[in-house]
Design an enzyme around this catalytic site. Structure first.
Site, mmCIF file in Angstrom:
data_model
loop_
_atom_site.group_PDB
_atom_site.id
_atom_site.type_symbol
_atom_site.label_atom_id
_atom_site.label_comp_id
_atom_site.label_asym_id
_atom_site.label_seq_id
_atom_site.Cartn_x
_atom_site.Cartn_y
_atom_site.Cartn_z
ATOM 1 N N ASP A 29 -12.633 -45.336 -10.773
ATOM 2 C CA ASP A 29 -13.701 -46.341 -10.775
ATOM 3 C C ASP A 29 -13.575 -47.217 -9.541
ATOM 4 O O ASP A 29 -12.473 -47.495 -9.064
ATOM 5 C CB ASP A 29 -13.612 -47.201 -12.039
ATOM 6 C CG ASP A 29 -12.352 -48.030 -12.099
ATOM 7 O OD1 ASP A 29 -12.393 -49.222 -11.749
ATOM 8 O OD2 ASP A 29 -11.289 -47.491 -12.479
ATOM 9 N N SER A 30 -14.717 -47.634 -9.013
ATOM 10 C CA SER A 30 -14.787 -48.539 -7.868
ATOM 11 C C SER A 30 -13.969 -47.982 -6.703
ATOM 12 O O SER A 30 -14.252 -46.895 -6.221
ATOM 13 C CB SER A 30 -14.317 -49.938 -8.277
ATOM 14 O OG SER A 30 -14.640 -50.884 -7.279
#
Length: 482
Positions: free
Chosen positions: A325-326
């Protein structure tokens, strides 16, 4: 009641952190003077200096930094790192009086635990204790460090003075970088030990990643026995996961990511390998990319022939999924690109292994020119450029394909990407969403052999599912991933 309080706290955190992040970008771009970060070659062969300097500064031949506009300000010099990964040091002036006031208040707080990591010539000071005995065994030396105000430090005769505690890079709400080389992380440093999760029955343990840089560790997750099938020799898919945190905070051992990976491993019925990669700014990119590559090779090797028993007995090397994520999504993408080019040549003894899919959750991609509804304000774009320069040590520009895959030259670069499926998730209130959507579309049009899907969660902020993984929207998104 306690579970409701925890859920409410996580929900509040998921709402506030994106707001604080973009507020920090506004602060970075509107304060004067702006900072420049670059890696510059010195006269001595093989030596590089990481320079954080004022926007008006000029660089002379064979000199560290010279500044032509210092008539009204003294002490402006350079941030230098020897051998790339060593201490972050600087003589630059503080970012602002307000930042120093905030720092003083933080330093007057009670004592915290600190980890001093010796890695060659590198000495990194952070405020997180090791998560487990494995983490400590990987080379972390724990000591107590009392944060004091500059005046108190000077009076006490310690090794810290007011000048050394000057903030030279303010990346709130994540980190302060000090002149002394110390990096203070505001959050993402809490840890929980491995064990058996009471809610899912997933077991976890920490293992050092052999062949990687010192301190690179993986937290492994194994679903309960009833998810492993009736046949003892049944192999499970393997999820190689990279946490988010702007490349500067968080770890697999944090309460947030430990809870999140327990849920993912349980719902996917997969062995999960959550990688503790080296963080910037102490270890600028490509350190995290190299750690990811080392972790992939280690995972494949252990799935094929051990000695790690969870992977050797349960991990299917032909069904490896890369996810994150991210910033972790950025790492997963770059790992898939490298795996497509290098994995076939590396496989030990011609063993069978394959990247089955790539899952990019609200990935961290950016670029010089706005895409879709991305912010067009100068403060937002320059703020992200500066933070990207910090995490990569100035090595890569904001349109480098590592952070802006849309800048990849030619469709052939995309077609080489590993995997048969790619899932890109988007959050409706995430400023990274339109570039992530453009990424998915560009991959489709490139002629890449696999299937590309997108999943949109409307009304939610960046990586909402980490802060509140049991919300209805987060669970629906998790079901899509699994």
């Amino acid at each position: 009641m306690a579970s409701r309080i925890r859920s409410s706290t996580r929900c509040l955190a998921s709402l506030l952190l994106p707001l604080l992040f973009f507020s920090s970008l506004f602060y970075l771009s509107t304060r004067q003077p702006l900072l420049e970060i670059a890696v510059r070659e010195e006269a001595a062969a093989g030596r590089k200096r990481l320079v954080i300097d004022r926007a008006t500064a000029t660089v002379e031949a064979n000199a560290s930094v010279t500044t032509g506009a210092v008539a009204q300000a003294s002490g402006v010099a350079a941030v230098a790192t020897e051998h790339v990964d060593s201490d972050v040091l600087t003589d630059a002036l503080p970012a602002s009086g307000e930042a120093n006031a905030t720092t003083d208040k933080a330093q007057e707080s009670s004592a915290i635990a600190a980890v001093a990591t010796q890695d060659g010539d590198a000495k990194v000071v952070t405020n997180a204790p090791p998560a487990s005995a494995t983490v400590a065994a990987a080379g972390a030396e724990v000591r107590a460090e009392e944060l004091r105000s500059p005046d108190a430090a000077a009076a006490g005769g310690g090794g810290t003075d007011g000048e050394a505690d000057t903030v030279v890079f303010d990346f709130r709400p994540y980190v302060f970088v000090y002149k002394s080389g110390r990096v203070h992380r505001f959050h993402g440093t809490d840890t929980v030990p491995p064990g058996v999760d009471a809610l899912t029955g997933v077991a976890s343990k920490d293992v050092a990643v052999a062949g990687a840089a010192a301190g690179v560790i993986a937290r492994l997750y194994l679903p309960p026995e009833n998810q492993r099938g009736e046949k003892k020799n049944k192999k499970l898919p393997v999820l190689l996961y990279f946490h988010g945190g702007a490349f500067v905070i968080e770890s697999p051992f944090s309460p947030l990511y430990n809870a999140f990976l327990n849920i993912l491993a349980h719902k996917a019925g997969a062995v999960a390998v959550s990688v503790h990669y080296r963080l910037a700014p102490e270890h600028p990119l490509p350190a995290a990319y190299d750690d990811a590559w080392a972790a992939l090779r280690w995972t494949i090797s252990n799935c094929l022939s051990g000695p790690e028993p969870w992977l050797a007995e349960h991990g299917d090397a032909t069904r490896i999924f890369l996810a994150g994520d991210s910033a972790g999504g950025n790492i997963a993408h770059n790992l898939a690109m490298r795996a497509g080019a290098e994995l076939p040549r590396w496989l030990p003894g011609g063993g069978a292994a394959a990247i089955a899919g790539v899952v990019l959750l609200n990935p961290y991609f950016w670029g010089k020119e706005p895409v879709g509804s991305e912010p067009r304000e100068r403060w937002a774009r320059e703020g992200l450029e500066q933070t990207w320069a910090l995490v990569c040590g100035g090595r890569f520009g904001i349109d480098d394909p590592r952070v802006n895959p849309l800048a990849a030259v030619g469709a052939a670069a995309w077609r080489a990407m590993a995997g048969d499926r790619v899932l890109v998730t988007l959050a409706g209130r995430d400023n990274f969403r339109d570039r992530a959507a453009a990424y998915a579309e560009a991959l489709r049009r490139s002629g890449w052999r696999g299937k590309v899907e997108t999943y949109v969660t409307e009304g939610e902020a960046h990586v909402h599912f980490v802060g509140n993984p049991r919300s209805d929207k987060a669970q629906r998104e998790t079901d899509k991933r699994c």
